[in-house]
Design a protein around this motif. Structure first.
Motif, PDB file in Angstrom:
ATOM      1  N   MET A   1       0.996  -1.737  -0.056  1.00 25.12           N
ATOM      2  CA  MET A   1       0.215  -0.126   0.214  1.00 25.12           C
ATOM      3  C   MET A   1       1.037   1.140  -0.184  1.00 25.12           C
ATOM      4  O   MET A   1       2.322   1.536   0.379  1.00 25.12           O
ATOM      5  CB  MET A   1      -1.083  -0.068   1.161  1.00 25.12           C
ATOM      6  CG  MET A   1      -2.246  -1.169   1.596  1.00 25.12           C
ATOM      7  SD  MET A   1      -2.279  -1.212   2.682  1.00 25.12           S
ATOM      8  CE  MET A   1      -3.835  -0.363   2.246  1.00 25.12           C
ATOM      9  N   THR A 114      -5.718   0.591   6.755  1.00 23.65           N
ATOM     10  CA  THR A 114      -5.688   2.145   5.474  1.00 23.65           C
ATOM     11  C   THR A 114      -4.771   2.629   5.208  1.00 23.65           C
ATOM     12  O   THR A 114      -4.078   2.844   6.715  1.00 23.65           O
ATOM     13  CB  THR A 114      -6.949   3.190   6.956  1.00 23.65           C
ATOM     14  OG1 THR A 114      -8.500   2.313   7.422  1.00 23.65           O
ATOM     15  CG2 THR A 114      -6.956   4.150   6.149  1.00 23.65           C
ATOM     16  N   TYR A 115      -4.182   3.114   4.694  1.00 28.65           N
ATOM     17  CA  TYR A 115      -3.019   4.005   3.863  1.00 28.65           C
ATOM     18  C   TYR A 115      -3.113   5.281   3.399  1.00 28.65           C
ATOM     19  O   TYR A 115      -4.724   5.752   3.023  1.00 28.65           O
ATOM     20  CB  TYR A 115      -2.358   3.719   3.266  1.00 28.65           C
ATOM     21  CG  TYR A 115      -1.310   4.444   2.128  1.00 28.65           C
ATOM     22  CD1 TYR A 115      -0.346   4.960   3.319  1.00 28.65           C
ATOM     23  CD2 TYR A 115      -1.020   4.766   1.452  1.00 28.65           C
ATOM     24  CE1 TYR A 115       0.620   5.389   2.832  1.00 28.65           C
ATOM     25  CE2 TYR A 115      -0.591   5.601   0.492  1.00 28.65           C
ATOM     26  CZ  TYR A 115       0.846   6.242   1.031  1.00 28.65           C
ATOM     27  OH  TYR A 115       1.589   7.130   0.993  1.00 28.65           O
ATOM     28  N   ARG A 120      -5.284  11.022  -0.687  1.00 26.37           N
ATOM     29  CA  ARG A 120      -6.845  10.417  -0.061  1.00 26.37           C
ATOM     30  C   ARG A 120      -6.161   8.915   0.193  1.00 26.37           C
ATOM     31  O   ARG A 120      -4.923   8.458   0.177  1.00 26.37           O
ATOM     32  CB  ARG A 120      -7.918  10.091  -1.268  1.00 26.37           C
ATOM     33  CG  ARG A 120      -6.694   9.159  -2.351  1.00 26.37           C
ATOM     34  CD  ARG A 120      -7.836   8.356  -2.933  1.00 26.37           C
ATOM     35  NE  ARG A 120      -8.460   7.359  -2.415  1.00 26.37           N
ATOM     36  CZ  ARG A 120      -9.599   6.212  -2.806  1.00 26.37           C
ATOM     37  NH1 ARG A 120     -10.105   6.060  -4.280  1.00 26.37           N
ATOM     38  NH2 ARG A 120      -9.946   5.314  -2.530  1.00 26.37           N
ATOM     39  N   TYR A 122      -6.562   4.967   1.602  1.00 27.48           N
ATOM     40  CA  TYR A 122      -6.738   3.733   0.694  1.00 27.48           C
ATOM     41  C   TYR A 122      -6.493   2.630   1.839  1.00 27.48           C
ATOM     42  O   TYR A 122      -5.800   2.754   2.900  1.00 27.48           O
ATOM     43  CB  TYR A 122      -5.488   3.298  -0.776  1.00 27.48           C
ATOM     44  CG  TYR A 122      -5.573   4.726  -1.510  1.00 27.48           C
ATOM     45  CD1 TYR A 122      -5.668   3.784  -2.814  1.00 27.48           C
ATOM     46  CD2 TYR A 122      -4.207   5.992  -1.330  1.00 27.48           C
ATOM     47  CE1 TYR A 122      -6.009   5.239  -4.251  1.00 27.48           C
ATOM     48  CE2 TYR A 122      -4.691   6.921  -2.133  1.00 27.48           C
ATOM     49  CZ  TYR A 122      -5.116   6.231  -3.242  1.00 27.48           C
ATOM     50  OH  TYR A 122      -4.712   7.638  -4.700  1.00 27.48           O
ATOM     51  N   THR A 123      -7.717   1.480   1.336  1.00 32.37           N
ATOM     52  CA  THR A 123      -8.272   0.814   2.120  1.00 32.37           C
ATOM     53  C   THR A 123      -8.179  -0.542   1.785  1.00 32.37           C
ATOM     54  O   THR A 123      -8.455  -1.069   0.478  1.00 32.37           O
ATOM     55  CB  THR A 123      -9.202   0.973   2.617  1.00 32.37           C
ATOM     56  OG1 THR A 123     -10.081   1.317   1.437  1.00 32.37           O
ATOM     57  CG2 THR A 123      -9.446   2.231   3.673  1.00 32.37           C
ATOM     58  N   ASP A 152     -11.275  -0.683  -0.648  1.00 27.18           N
ATOM     59  CA  ASP A 152     -10.736  -0.281  -2.488  1.00 27.18           C
ATOM     60  C   ASP A 152     -10.202  -1.840  -2.774  1.00 27.18           C
ATOM     61  O   ASP A 152     -10.686  -1.936  -3.620  1.00 27.18           O
ATOM     62  CB  ASP A 152      -9.022   0.714  -1.847  1.00 27.18           C
ATOM     63  CG  ASP A 152      -9.263   2.814  -2.148  1.00 27.18           C
ATOM     64  OD1 ASP A 152     -10.861   2.846  -2.709  1.00 27.18           O
ATOM     65  OD2 ASP A 152      -9.079   3.220  -0.816  1.00 27.18           O
ATOM     66  N   ILE A 407      -6.667   1.574  -8.552  1.00 32.15           N
ATOM     67  CA  ILE A 407      -8.083   2.575  -7.325  1.00 32.15           C
ATOM     68  C   ILE A 407      -8.588   3.801  -8.167  1.00 32.15           C
ATOM     69  O   ILE A 407      -8.018   4.514  -8.599  1.00 32.15           O
ATOM     70  CB  ILE A 407      -7.662   2.481  -5.989  1.00 32.15           C
ATOM     71  CG1 ILE A 407      -6.937   1.374  -5.818  1.00 32.15           C
ATOM     72  CG2 ILE A 407      -8.578   4.032  -6.242  1.00 32.15           C
ATOM     73  CD1 ILE A 407      -8.009   0.846  -4.997  1.00 32.15           C
ATOM     74  N   ASP A 409     -10.636   6.479  -9.044  1.00 31.22           N
ATOM     75  CA  ASP A 409     -11.174   8.105  -7.726  1.00 31.22           C
ATOM     76  C   ASP A 409     -12.539   8.277  -8.357  1.00 31.22           C
ATOM     77  O   ASP A 409     -13.420   8.689  -7.336  1.00 31.22           O
ATOM     78  CB  ASP A 409     -10.080   9.420  -8.587  1.00 31.22           C
ATOM     79  CG  ASP A 409      -8.649   9.011  -7.216  1.00 31.22           C
ATOM     80  OD1 ASP A 409      -8.519   8.162  -6.544  1.00 31.22           O
ATOM     81  OD2 ASP A 409      -7.867   9.610  -7.972  1.00 31.22           O
TER      82      ASP A 409
END
Length: 537
Positions: A1, A114-115, A120, A122-123, A152, A407, A409
């Motif tokens: 991540m 969670t990063y 934003r 990222y999960t 995500d 990912i 957006d």
């Protein structure tokens, strides 16, 4: 991540296969151990020795149970750092983790990583092994607490594939009845199990099931499975309240006063007495001697997931990890031919089936779904489900190959599918009676169907599809009794090209779509000469 590297579980027997990834592992930020079963944890200690700078995390109960993977060894007391339930914990300035019970084994956890990137968060949600239903010693995964997380990426186990399992209590009742019948026939029963999980569940089942309450039967447990039982007793405060209440009135595992008796194996390692008994023993030990040491007949009961391994092993060709575990069955070949020893299977699963797996996915509503931890055919079955293909980006990772999850957006999370209601079909004389639960009537759409009380049925492959008919349906002119339903669908939508949706206003945009998929942005293909009915259907 991002720059962070997370290792998920380490159940390898030999870590030399990780040599190609050594550079990345040496700079890993952490290893997360989802639960203490050997196929997820037996390589954790060796990993810690090879990469001592990498911290290892798991739940409190998992941290306590992990040493059972290396009985007799001097395991460091703080090999695994305990995480609290349902509390976001910061592991670095830009990385947090939150865990929930997974329902599969005491201490089993699913985790949300969670990063926190500048633009934003990222999960990634990792299920480990999970089970939706309550079992004797573990409450099921708390689905309500996870609803709408929208990670995500979802990395989910697919051990059961697309199979459908009976209700857990139904499985328990069938197993108890099988064991009771075998005992009535004068046969002793051998149940090979892992150190943790099913062995303790079986002892609890036999101690509390109505078919065994008060029966003059002894349940013997070998020293390896007994070690797991003893450690469970030390962690009693972590167990469901129903288990704690049971333990207040009588011992959970060991008892000579209340029937059936629960005992450890004697000094010689064999059950005492000549009466038929039940023996629960560690499956990786050579258990053939138990069947050969006494004159009474035995039945070896194995999980139904071992069926293929049983056949291979008896034929002398153990081709799987399970087959190698059961190599001692070859020693019993002469006894099997004489039927003094029999082999049979039972079902007592702790993995979610197709319904549980898809239910969790639809409630989490991820963008990407990666199926792991299962036979390739089973994982492919899950990835082939239309209800998933039309909503998520699906992946089937293979060993040694890197998978990336881009990912988007602007990815629009599709709405979760409508709930599925289960009922019963009964044949009554020359007709069929369909019974559905009362909860179905809570949906406002029910009124339109109840207005006519009519339904239409058709076969779709091997499945029978029931469609309610409202007043508008009855007014439509049907040109042929055999004509298929022609509803707005991706098959006849102008935005469907090469199997994918190309309409930026659709929640299915960019996804592979099913021919009978639907969405609010549907637009019919232009009418063609002689085919106007199909274009406007």
């Amino acid at each position: 991540m991002g720059p962070r590297r997370i290792v998920l579980d380490c159940g390898l027997r030999d870590l030399t296969v990780l040599e190609a990834a050594r550079t990345r592992l040496e700079t890993a930020d952490l290893l997360f151990c989802s639960h203490a079963h050997s196929d997820h944890a037996r390589g954790v200690w060796e990993f810690s020795q090879k990469f001592p700078q990498v911290p290892i995390y798991g739940s409190e109960v998992t941290a306590q149970l992990l040493p059972l993977n290396w009985l007799g060894a001097e395991v460091p007391p703080h090999l695994c750092q305990a995480l609290p339930w349902q509390t976001p914990i910061s592991l670095a300035d830009d990385l947090t983790v939150q865990i929930w019970p997974a329902g599969h084994l005491p201490g089993a956890a699913c985790a949300l990583f969670t990063y926190h990137a500048p633009q934003r968060p990222y999960t990634v949600f990792f299920t480990g092994d999970f089970f939706m239903s309550n079992s004797r010693l573990v409450d099921g995964l708390p689905l309500e607490a996870l609803r709408g997380l929208k990670p995500d990426v979802l990395i989910i186990e697919g051990s059961a594939g697309s199979a459908r399992h009976p209700h857990r209590r139904q499985q328990e009742n069938l197993l108890a009845s099988t064991l009771h019948n075998l005992m009535q026939q004068g046969r002793s029963v051998l149940l090979p199990t892992p150190t943790l999980g099913i062995g303790q569940e079986l002892v609890m089942l036999l101690r509390s099931h109505y078919q065994f309450t008060g029966q003059d039967i002894t349940v013997w447990v070998d020293e390896t499975v007994a070690a797991g039982c003893d450690l469970y007793l030390e962690l009693m405060s972590e167990f469901p309240s129903s288990v704690q209440n049971f333990a207040r009135h009588q011992p959970l595992f060991w008892d000579d006063r209340i029937l059936p008796r629960g005992r450890r194996l004697g000094v010689d390692g064999h059950p005492e007495g000549e009466r038929p008994c039940i023996l629960i023993a560690h499956r990786e030990a050579d258990l053939s001697d138990h069947c050969l040491a006494s004159a009474q007949p035995w039945t070896v009961l194995l999980p139904d997931s071992f069926a293929t391994a049983i056949a291979d092993t008896v034929l002398g060709t153990p081709a799987t990890d399970a087959g190698a575990t059961l190599g001692w069955l070859q020693t019993l070949a002469p006894e099997l031919e004489s039927e003094r020893v029999q082999i049979d299977t039972y079902q007592l699963t702790t993995h979610s089936d197709r319904v549980g797996t898809t239910q969790l996915i639809h409630n989490l509503r991820p963008q990407h779904v990666a199926f792991v931890h299962g036979k390739p055919a089973h994982l492919a079955d899950l990835a082939g489900l239309e209800e998933l293909q039309t909503r998520y980006q699906l992946h089937l990772p293979s060993a040694g190959n890197e998978v990336e999850f881009p990912i988007g957006d602007r990815f629009i999370q599709p709405a979760a599918p409508d709930p599925v209601f289960e009922g019963e079909i009964t044949e009554v004389d020359d007709s069929i009676l369909l019974l559905l639960p009362e909860a179905l009537t809570n949906d406002p759409r029910w009124a339109a169907i109840a207005d006519t009380g009519l339904v239409q049925a058709r076969w779709q492959g091997n499945e029978l599809v029931i469609k309610g008919l409202n007043q508008r349906d009855l007014l439509r002119t049907v040109t042929s009794a055999d004509a298929p339903w022609r509803l707005p669908s991706c098959q006849i939508c102008r935005h469907q090209r090469e199997g994918r949706c190309r309409n930026a206003d659709s929640p299915l945009y960019g996804l592979q779509v099913s021919p009978d998929g639907v969405c609010p942005a549907f637009e019919a293909l232009p009418a063609r000469h002689g085919r106007d009915d199909e274009a406007t259907a």
